[in-house]
Scaffold this motif. Structure first.
Motif, PDB file in Angstrom:
ATOM      1  N   ASP A  39       0.857  -1.189   0.000  1.00 23.80           N
ATOM      2  CA  ASP A  39       0.000   0.000   0.000  1.00 23.80           C
ATOM      3  C   ASP A  39       0.885   1.229   0.000  1.00 23.80           C
ATOM      4  O   ASP A  39       2.063   1.168   0.395  1.00 23.80           O
ATOM      5  CB  ASP A  39      -0.880   0.061   1.250  1.00 23.80           C
ATOM      6  CG  ASP A  39      -2.028  -0.932   1.241  1.00 23.80           C
ATOM      7  OD1 ASP A  39      -2.245  -1.614   0.223  1.00 23.80           O
ATOM      8  OD2 ASP A  39      -2.718  -1.020   2.276  1.00 23.80           O
ATOM      9  N   GLY A  40       0.331   2.359  -0.389  1.00 25.59           N
ATOM     10  CA  GLY A  40       1.055   3.619  -0.321  1.00 25.59           C
ATOM     11  C   GLY A  40       0.106   4.791  -0.441  1.00 25.59           C
ATOM     12  O   GLY A  40      -0.994   4.669  -0.990  1.00 25.59           O
ATOM     13  N   SER A  41       0.535   5.944   0.076  1.00 30.43           N
ATOM     14  CA  SER A  41      -0.273   7.164   0.022  1.00 30.43           C
ATOM     15  C   SER A  41       0.565   8.305  -0.513  1.00 30.43           C
ATOM     16  O   SER A  41       1.732   8.465  -0.152  1.00 30.43           O
ATOM     17  CB  SER A  41      -0.787   7.543   1.408  1.00 30.43           C
ATOM     18  OG  SER A  41      -1.741   6.611   1.837  1.00 30.43           O
ATOM     19  N   GLY A  42      -0.060   9.103  -1.349  1.00 28.28           N
ATOM     20  CA  GLY A  42       0.568  10.306  -1.866  1.00 28.28           C
ATOM     21  C   GLY A  42      -0.296  11.504  -1.547  1.00 28.28           C
ATOM     22  O   GLY A  42      -1.228  11.429  -0.743  1.00 28.28           O
ATOM     23  N   LYS A  43       0.009  12.610  -2.191  1.00 26.39           N
ATOM     24  CA  LYS A  43      -0.743  13.833  -1.957  1.00 26.39           C
ATOM     25  C   LYS A  43      -2.141  13.761  -2.580  1.00 26.39           C
ATOM     26  O   LYS A  43      -3.121  14.155  -1.966  1.00 26.39           O
ATOM     27  CB  LYS A  43       0.030  15.016  -2.538  1.00 26.39           C
ATOM     28  CG  LYS A  43      -0.533  16.354  -2.223  1.00 26.39           C
ATOM     29  CD  LYS A  43       0.374  17.461  -2.737  1.00 26.39           C
ATOM     30  CE  LYS A  43      -0.200  18.809  -2.363  1.00 26.39           C
ATOM     31  NZ  LYS A  43       0.637  19.907  -2.861  1.00 26.39           N
ATOM     32  N   LEU A  66      -6.856   2.093  -6.847  1.00 23.12           N
ATOM     33  CA  LEU A  66      -6.421   3.477  -6.685  1.00 23.12           C
ATOM     34  C   LEU A  66      -7.562   4.301  -6.108  1.00 23.12           C
ATOM     35  O   LEU A  66      -8.728   4.096  -6.460  1.00 23.12           O
ATOM     36  CB  LEU A  66      -6.003   4.080  -8.024  1.00 23.12           C
ATOM     37  CG  LEU A  66      -4.866   3.382  -8.748  1.00 23.12           C
ATOM     38  CD1 LEU A  66      -4.598   4.074 -10.078  1.00 23.12           C
ATOM     39  CD2 LEU A  66      -3.615   3.375  -7.901  1.00 23.12           C
ATOM     40  N   ILE A  67      -7.215   5.222  -5.236  1.00 19.40           N
ATOM     41  CA  ILE A  67      -8.207   6.110  -4.632  1.00 19.40           C
ATOM     42  C   ILE A  67      -7.739   7.546  -4.868  1.00 19.40           C
ATOM     43  O   ILE A  67      -6.632   7.918  -4.452  1.00 19.40           O
ATOM     44  CB  ILE A  67      -8.359   5.838  -3.118  1.00 19.40           C
ATOM     45  CG1 ILE A  67      -8.822   4.395  -2.888  1.00 19.40           C
ATOM     46  CG2 ILE A  67      -9.317   6.838  -2.485  1.00 19.40           C
ATOM     47  CD1 ILE A  67      -8.759   3.953  -1.443  1.00 19.40           C
ATOM     48  N   ASP A 158       5.568   6.030  -2.914  1.00 21.52           N
ATOM     49  CA  ASP A 158       6.359   4.916  -2.382  1.00 21.52           C
ATOM     50  C   ASP A 158       5.406   3.886  -1.781  1.00 21.52           C
ATOM     51  O   ASP A 158       4.528   4.238  -0.989  1.00 21.52           O
ATOM     52  CB  ASP A 158       7.328   5.399  -1.296  1.00 21.52           C
ATOM     53  CG  ASP A 158       8.408   6.315  -1.847  1.00 21.52           C
ATOM     54  OD1 ASP A 158       8.829   6.101  -3.001  1.00 21.52           O
ATOM     55  OD2 ASP A 158       8.817   7.241  -1.131  1.00 21.52           O
ATOM     56  N   LEU A 159       5.600   2.633  -2.154  1.00 20.98           N
ATOM     57  CA  LEU A 159       4.764   1.558  -1.625  1.00 20.98           C
ATOM     58  C   LEU A 159       5.534   0.793  -0.564  1.00 20.98           C
ATOM     59  O   LEU A 159       6.751   0.647  -0.653  1.00 20.98           O
ATOM     60  CB  LEU A 159       4.335   0.606  -2.747  1.00 20.98           C
ATOM     61  CG  LEU A 159       3.601   1.242  -3.929  1.00 20.98           C
ATOM     62  CD1 LEU A 159       3.226   0.178  -4.951  1.00 20.98           C
ATOM     63  CD2 LEU A 159       2.368   1.989  -3.469  1.00 20.98           C
TER      64      LEU A 159
END
Length: 170
Positions: A39-43, A66-67, A158-159
């Motif tokens: 999993d990963g989170s961006g802006k 994707l969200i 980044d995951l």
């Protein structure tokens, strides 16, 4: 004639002994299966459930969700997007999976394509046999898309490995 028969019997017994040893000891046959979930989170985007499935002879990557964290009305008429997944192989970032969508006379329905990134399966390439959890921690996803005004945006996420399942044959 007796010598030849004794020699043939000796060879048969010896070869049966060698084959029996190899059969019962299964000399270093790798039958492990690994599943890594990342999993990963961006802006602007979150990546949920990117999978790396490793079998003895093949590797499968993809099938993430994707969200979009922004206002969906900003991209509902988008005409382009691309996804690029990279991993560190032999101390170098290499693209392992990419997908894209574009349209000339309408939207690419980006919002309805967020449930799955698709997946790809292939035989091992150089250096992949030596990978482990640490190697997959270097995975990144870069998404490029245009908004309703045609402005291009790019974000790299980044995951990280959130789950690992190992199935061995023992």
């Amino acid at each position: 004639m007796k010598k030849i028969i004794v020699i043939c019997l000796g060879i048969i017994i010896l070869s049966n002994g060698i084959w029996s040893y190899m059969y019962f000891n299964k000399l270093n046959v790798n039958t492990d299966v690994h599943l890594f979930t990342l999993d990963g989170s961006g802006k602007q985007w979150d990546v949920v459930g990117y999978k790396i499935l490793i079998s003895p002879h093949k590797i499968l990557r993809g099938d993430a969700k994707l969200i979009f964290r922004g206002d969906p009305s900003e991209i509902d008429n988008s005409t382009y997007y691309s996804l690029q997944f990279k991993e560190r192989i032999n101390n170098k970032d290499e693209v392992v999976y990419t997908t894209a969508g574009s349209s000339n006379n309408g939207s690419v329905s980006l919002l309805s394509n967020l449930n799955s990134t698709g997946a790809i399966s292939s035989s091992y390439s150089d250096g992949e046999v030596n990978k482990d959890k640490t190697s997959f921690e270097s995975t990144t996803m870069t998404i490029t898309w245009n908004d309703n005004d045609g402005e291009m945006h790019t974000e790299t996420i980044d995951l990280e490995v959130i789950d690992e399942i190992k199935l061995d044959d023992e």
